[in-house]
Design a protein around this motif. Structure first.
Motif, PDB file in Angstrom:
ATOM      1  N   SER A  74       0.806  -1.203  -0.022  1.00 36.20           N
ATOM      2  CA  SER A  74       0.260   0.362   0.085  1.00 36.20           C
ATOM      3  C   SER A  74       0.855   1.341  -0.052  1.00 36.20           C
ATOM      4  O   SER A  74       1.854   1.288   0.545  1.00 36.20           O
ATOM      5  N   GLU A  75       0.200   2.361  -0.627  1.00 36.67           N
ATOM      6  CA  GLU A  75       0.997   3.804  -0.603  1.00 36.67           C
ATOM      7  C   GLU A  75       1.370   3.958   0.831  1.00 36.67           C
ATOM      8  O   GLU A  75       2.206   4.783   1.002  1.00 36.67           O
ATOM      9  N   ILE A  76       0.296   3.861   1.704  1.00 34.18           N
ATOM     10  CA  ILE A  76       0.520   4.548   2.920  1.00 34.18           C
ATOM     11  C   ILE A  76       1.437   3.739   3.871  1.00 34.18           C
ATOM     12  O   ILE A  76       2.431   4.394   4.528  1.00 34.18           O
ATOM     13  N   THR A  77       1.569   2.400   3.436  1.00 31.32           N
ATOM     14  CA  THR A  77       2.970   1.856   3.802  1.00 31.32           C
ATOM     15  C   THR A  77       4.229   2.351   3.618  1.00 31.32           C
ATOM     16  O   THR A  77       5.087   2.313   4.254  1.00 31.32           O
ATOM     17  N   VAL A  78       4.170   2.564   2.370  1.00 31.21           N
ATOM     18  CA  VAL A  78       5.446   3.167   1.788  1.00 31.21           C
ATOM     19  C   VAL A  78       5.738   4.480   2.161  1.00 31.21           C
ATOM     20  O   VAL A  78       6.966   4.883   2.724  1.00 31.21           O
TER      21      VAL A  78
END
Length: 248
Positions: A74-78
């Motif tokens: 996920s982008e939020i994890t990145v």
């Protein structure tokens, strides 16, 4: 395109390209300690990009959305992972029209503070296990021409005097070896492993890379001959190579 390793979960890509004896490496819990979290995956892949000169200290990283798609997370994890790396001093966050996330100019100095002897030894041992398994299974099964690119890397290492270039070429050799013997999915696994090593293991000196390159050359010779035992010995000799010693 979503990275296959991320799309199917860590190292779980199915298909005939992955040989059975090394299929167990698809299980993330077999990594030393435990499997990587999404945040750790980002850290290892950024470190690998720096080692491979895809980015250099001071360069801007791709946007979080691009990294998320490449890694299949996920982008939020990145974003959280990149923020953590900024807090650690590995990256710099800049605002404004020309802003973004940049590799810290003193990347090497910060990474040097993160070296961990125990973790490095565990990762090195696991990498040895992986390559011995790949070589044992792949000897005699490598199509003509598949090792040509690896031979070109060995030849270039013999000629290079640039320390950073030597480290880059050696890393590329191990990535390409994983793909030649195990397929694209195993290359992804090796990329995660090598990226972790970049963060906890001191970068090898040129003399050591050259000593290990003799083992690379021996390995390719034995793979071409279809000689499994000598090929495995060449992999093991690589781990124990010293600048003043020839592989045995």
């Amino acid at each position: 395109m979503v990275n296959a390793a991320g799309k199917f979960g860590p190292y779980s890509q199915p298909g005939p390209a992955q040989p059975a004896p090394v299929a167990a490496v698809r299980d993330a819990h077999l990594l030393p300690g435990r499997g990587q979290t999404g945040s750790e995956l980002v850290r290892s892949r950024v470190a690998l990009r720096v080692r491979l000169k895809s980015v250099s200290p001071g360069d801007r990283l791709p946007d979080a959305g691009v990294l998320a798609e490449e890694l299949g997370i996920s982008e939020i994890t990145v974003r959280r992972a990149l923020e953590g790396m900024c807090q650690d001093g590995l990256l710099d966050r800049r605002r404004g029209r020309a802003g973004g996330t940049f590799v810290a100019p003193d990347w090497d100095a910060v990474v040097a503070l993160m070296h961990d002897t125990d973790t490095a030894a565990a990762l090195d041992a696991f990498h040895l296990l992986l390559e011995c398994g790949l070589v044992a299974h792949g000897t005699g099964e490598v199509p003509d021409g598949r090792l040509d690119g690896l031979r070109a890397l060995v030849d270039e290492m013999d000629l290079s005097d640039d320390p950073a270039r030597l480290r880059e070429l050696e890393t590329r050799f191990h990535l390409d070896l994983a793909e030649a013997l195990g397929g694209a999915g195993i290359r992804e696994f090796a990329a995660d492993l090598l990226g972790r090593q970049c963060l906890v293991l001191p970068a090898p000196e040129p003399a050591l890379v050259r000593a290990r390159n003799r083992c690379h050359a021996d390995l390719l010779t034995e793979l071409r001959r279809g000689a499994m035992d000598p090929a495995v010995r060449a992999v093991k000799a690589h781990q124990h190579a010293r600048p003043d010693a020839s592989p045995t």
